[in-house]
Design a protein around this motif. Structure first.
Motif, PDB file in Angstrom:
ATOM      1  N   TYR A   1       7.516  -2.765  -2.735  1.00  0.00           N
ATOM      2  CA  TYR A   1       6.050  -2.887  -2.728  1.00  0.00           C
ATOM      3  C   TYR A   1       5.598  -4.349  -2.815  1.00  0.00           C
ATOM      4  O   TYR A   1       4.440  -4.625  -3.005  1.00  0.00           O
ATOM      5  CB  TYR A   1       5.456  -2.020  -3.839  1.00  0.00           C
ATOM      6  CG  TYR A   1       5.784  -0.561  -3.587  1.00  0.00           C
ATOM      7  CD1 TYR A   1       4.957   0.223  -2.768  1.00  0.00           C
ATOM      8  CD2 TYR A   1       6.941   0.014  -4.109  1.00  0.00           C
ATOM      9  CE1 TYR A   1       5.284   1.541  -2.495  1.00  0.00           C
ATOM     10  CE2 TYR A   1       7.275   1.329  -3.836  1.00  0.00           C
ATOM     11  CZ  TYR A   1       6.435   2.092  -3.022  1.00  0.00           C
ATOM     12  OH  TYR A   1       6.765   3.384  -2.739  1.00  0.00           O
TER      13      TYR A   1
ATOM     14  N   HIS B   1       3.789   3.836   2.895  1.00  0.00           N
ATOM     15  CA  HIS B   1       5.171   4.291   2.693  1.00  0.00           C
ATOM     16  C   HIS B   1       5.290   5.760   3.033  1.00  0.00           C
ATOM     17  O   HIS B   1       6.264   6.189   3.652  1.00  0.00           O
ATOM     18  CB  HIS B   1       5.613   4.030   1.250  1.00  0.00           C
ATOM     19  CG  HIS B   1       5.836   2.559   0.983  1.00  0.00           C
ATOM     20  ND1 HIS B   1       7.064   1.969   1.096  1.00  0.00           N
ATOM     21  CD2 HIS B   1       4.968   1.569   0.658  1.00  0.00           C
ATOM     22  CE1 HIS B   1       6.953   0.661   0.824  1.00  0.00           C
ATOM     23  NE2 HIS B   1       5.660   0.404   0.548  1.00  0.00           N
ATOM     24  N   GLU B   2       4.261   6.527   2.595  1.00  0.00           N
ATOM     25  CA  GLU B   2       4.295   7.962   2.901  1.00  0.00           C
ATOM     26  C   GLU B   2       4.264   8.185   4.408  1.00  0.00           C
ATOM     27  O   GLU B   2       5.037   8.988   4.952  1.00  0.00           O
ATOM     28  CB  GLU B   2       3.105   8.679   2.264  1.00  0.00           C
ATOM     29  CG  GLU B   2       3.415   9.179   0.877  1.00  0.00           C
ATOM     30  CD  GLU B   2       2.143   9.399   0.073  1.00  0.00           C
ATOM     31  OE1 GLU B   2       1.196  10.007   0.620  1.00  0.00           O
ATOM     32  OE2 GLU B   2       2.103   8.904  -1.074  1.00  0.00           O
TER      33      GLU B   2
ATOM     34  N   SER C   1      12.042   1.658   0.123  1.00  0.00           N
ATOM     35  CA  SER C   1      10.699   1.110  -0.058  1.00  0.00           C
ATOM     36  C   SER C   1      10.683  -0.033  -1.049  1.00  0.00           C
ATOM     37  O   SER C   1      11.386   0.001  -2.060  1.00  0.00           O
ATOM     38  CB  SER C   1       9.765   2.191  -0.587  1.00  0.00           C
ATOM     39  OG  SER C   1       9.550   3.156   0.418  1.00  0.00           O
TER      40      SER C   1
ATOM     41  N   THR D   1       0.832  -1.208   0.000  1.00  0.00           N
ATOM     42  CA  THR D   1       0.000   0.000   0.000  1.00  0.00           C
ATOM     43  C   THR D   1       0.864   1.255   0.000  1.00  0.00           C
ATOM     44  O   THR D   1       1.584   1.522   0.974  1.00  0.00           O
ATOM     45  CB  THR D   1      -0.881   0.044   1.276  1.00  0.00           C
ATOM     46  OG1 THR D   1      -1.366  -1.263   1.508  1.00  0.00           O
ATOM     47  CG2 THR D   1      -1.992   1.053   1.152  1.00  0.00           C
ATOM     48  N   PRO D   2       0.843   2.049  -1.134  1.00  0.00           N
ATOM     49  CA  PRO D   2       1.739   3.207  -1.227  1.00  0.00           C
ATOM     50  C   PRO D   2       1.553   4.202  -0.086  1.00  0.00           C
ATOM     51  O   PRO D   2       2.536   4.788   0.382  1.00  0.00           O
ATOM     52  CB  PRO D   2       1.348   3.840  -2.560  1.00  0.00           C
ATOM     53  CG  PRO D   2       0.788   2.704  -3.357  1.00  0.00           C
ATOM     54  CD  PRO D   2       0.084   1.812  -2.392  1.00  0.00           C
ATOM     55  N   SER D   3       0.331   4.385   0.409  1.00  0.00           N
ATOM     56  CA  SER D   3       0.150   5.424   1.428  1.00  0.00           C
ATOM     57  C   SER D   3       0.906   5.086   2.721  1.00  0.00           C
ATOM     58  O   SER D   3       1.372   5.965   3.434  1.00  0.00           O
ATOM     59  CB  SER D   3      -1.339   5.595   1.732  1.00  0.00           C
ATOM     60  OG  SER D   3      -1.832   4.378   2.295  1.00  0.00           O
TER      61      SER D   3
END
Ligand SMILES: Nc1ncnc2c1ncn2[C@@H]1O[C@H](COP(=O)(O)OP(=O)(O)O)[C@@H](O)[C@H]1O
Ligand SMILES: [Mg+2]
Length: 473
Positions: free
Chosen positions: A61, A19-20, A59, A15-17
């Motif tokens: 994924y 990582h943020e 990161s 989930t990319p969010s």
């Protein structure tokens, strides 16, 4: 800089969010109020806030990508200290599989499993991932401070473990080094002990020789006197006997002229009863034998004297060993010629500082022993010489009967002999041993019973003695 410092973290989550979020928590922008803090501290005396330690966050994924990054980092020698791994990743490996792969590549990696809910029970999860001591569980939704604390604690743990490993390695090296030092010392010690034993044996040998030497000197002195007069008396006796013989002959001749027959008869019967003819033949023989016997005793006494070195008034001088050997061979030629052929392998030798007549005696003993070791068959006696460093060596080899291993220890002992009475005194080798020692040399033997014996002499070319103080001054 601390080479073991490692703040590198790998986040594996589909989930990319997430990582943020992590980036915000773990890598905040550098504090701009740093200068302000310093000013504040200066004004109000408060301690500056500790700078929040920055992490390096990478990161991935999915599991496979995570593993690739990990391997790449390892190749560059920049391993990750910690990985956050999402449990549920519908594409590719799930969290557990990913962690298994990561640990196969790097066992030191600390891991946090991030999960809202799991396809495994906690027990199953822990069962499958055997690295409980490197694994923490973080339940979603997570608290920022929790993530921060985990990151900081686990990267520190990685560093401490690495440091401990390094120290361990260092310690092991030290232990190895010490062990090898110890081994070296112990082998040196063993060698020293061996050398000492050898010295002790030599000492005992020279003690034996010394005490025997004193005894021999006394005995030789005592025997010398009676031998002297017995031998000179025998000489006189032989002379007298000759004269008596002449006298007897004259009486014999005048016997016929004696008128009175009863006197003549008495003389004749007396002559027959004592068997005068036999006496006349036997008496010189007895005297000759006695002289030989005394000669033998004299020889033994001379050996004893030599052995005890009572009359060692010889001079040290430079001499050619080959000349000595050759003249000695001439002297003993009679002993050898029916028993063995002599072969010489001489190398060029420098003159050596020695007592030549004593060395000749050693050579004589060795050569005579070699000849006496021959059996029925004719054998060979080989004399070889050479130089080695500061020493010359001489080997006397024979193809004789060899020496019984149980005798090897004793052959240098005074009076040890295996020869019949009259043939061996057992003094030859002990005498030789003493002479060689006096020269600062070595005598050794190797023998193969049944096929022969080799005696080896090693003699220093120059004697090392204390300089004699100049008494003339
Ligand atoms: N070359 C040799 N071959 C075989 N035995 C030997 C040899 N040299 C010495 N030996 C042994 O060592 C003993 C001692 O020798 P040595 O001291 O010369 O005394 P001896 O010759 O009078 O017996 C000999 O009796 C013999 O047993
Ligand atoms: Mg001998």
């Amino acid at each position: 800089m601390d080479v073991l410092r490692n703040r590198r973290i790998l986040l594996i989550d589909d989930t990319p969010s997430i990582h943020e979020d992590f980036r915000k928590i773990l890598t905040p922008p550098p504090a701009e109020d740093g200068a302000l803090d310093g000013l504040e501290a200066l004004l109000f005396g408060a301690a500056p806030k500790p700078m929040q330690q920055a992490f390096e966050l990478d990161s991935a994924y999915g599991g496979q990508e995570g593993l690739a990054k990990l391997c790449q980092a390892l190749e560059q020698d920049r391993p990750y200290a910690l990985a956050f791994v999402d449990m549920r990743m519908p594409q590719g490996w799930d969290g557990v599989q990913t962690i298994e792969h990561l640990w196969q590549a790097d066992q030191r990696l600390q891991v946090v499993v991030c999960t809202a809910y799991s396809d495994y029970s906690w027990e199953e999860l822990l069962e499958r991932l055997q690295g409980h001591d490197r694994l923490l569980i973080l339940k979603k939704p997570f608290d920022n401070i929790e993530v921060q604390q985990m990151a900081s604690t686990l990267t520190s743990k990685w560093q401490m473990t690495a440091r401990a490993e390094l120290q361990m390695h260092h310690l092991e090296q030290l232990v190895e080094q010490r062990t090898s030092d110890l081994q070296r010392t112990s082998s040196a010690l063993r060698q020293e002990i061996d050398e000492r034993k050898q010295l002790e044996i030599q000492l005992v040998q020279s003690e034996k020789l010394a005490s025997l030497g004193q005894l021999a000197a006394g005995v030789a002195h005592e025997i010398n006197n009676p031998i002297g007069f017995v031998s000179s008396n025998l000489g006189s006796l032989a002379g007298y006997l000759g004269q008596l013989e002449q006298m007897l002959g004259a009486y014999r001749q005048s016997e016929e002229a004696i008128a009175a027959p009863e006197i003549r008869k008495r003389l004749q019967s007396l002559r027959e009863s004592i068997d005068l003819e036999f006496l006349r033949e036997d008496m010189p023989l007895l005297i000759k034998e006695s002289k030989e016997g005394i000669g033998r005793v004299e020889q033994i006494v001379k050996d004893l004297k030599n052995f005890s070195r009572v009359d060692s008034d010889q001079q040290w001088q430079l001499a050619n060993l080959h000349q000595g050997i050759d003249s000695t061979l001439n002297i003993v030629a009679n002993e050898i010629k029916y028993k063995a052929d002599v072969i010489k392998h001489y190398q060029e030798l420098p003159e050596i500082e020695c007592l030549p007549s004593q060395l000749n005696q050693v050579v004589m003993n060795l050569v005579v022993n070699a000849a006496q070791a021959m059996g029925e068959e004719r054998g060979t006696i080989t004399l070889s010489t050479g130089v080695e460093g500061e020493q010359v060596w001489l080997e006397v080899s024979d193809s004789g009967c060899g020496i019984d291993p149980q005798h090897l220890q004793k052959i240098f002992d005074p009076f040890f002999t295996t020869k019949p009475v009259g043939q061996g005194t057992g003094l030859g080798l002990s005498l030789s041993y003493g002479i060689v020692k006096k020269h600062g040399g070595q005598i050794s033997v190797r023998s193969q019973p049944g096929s022969g014996t080799t005696f080896r002499l090693e003699l220093p070319i120059r004697q090392r003695r204390e300089p004699v103080p100049d008494t003339a001054a």
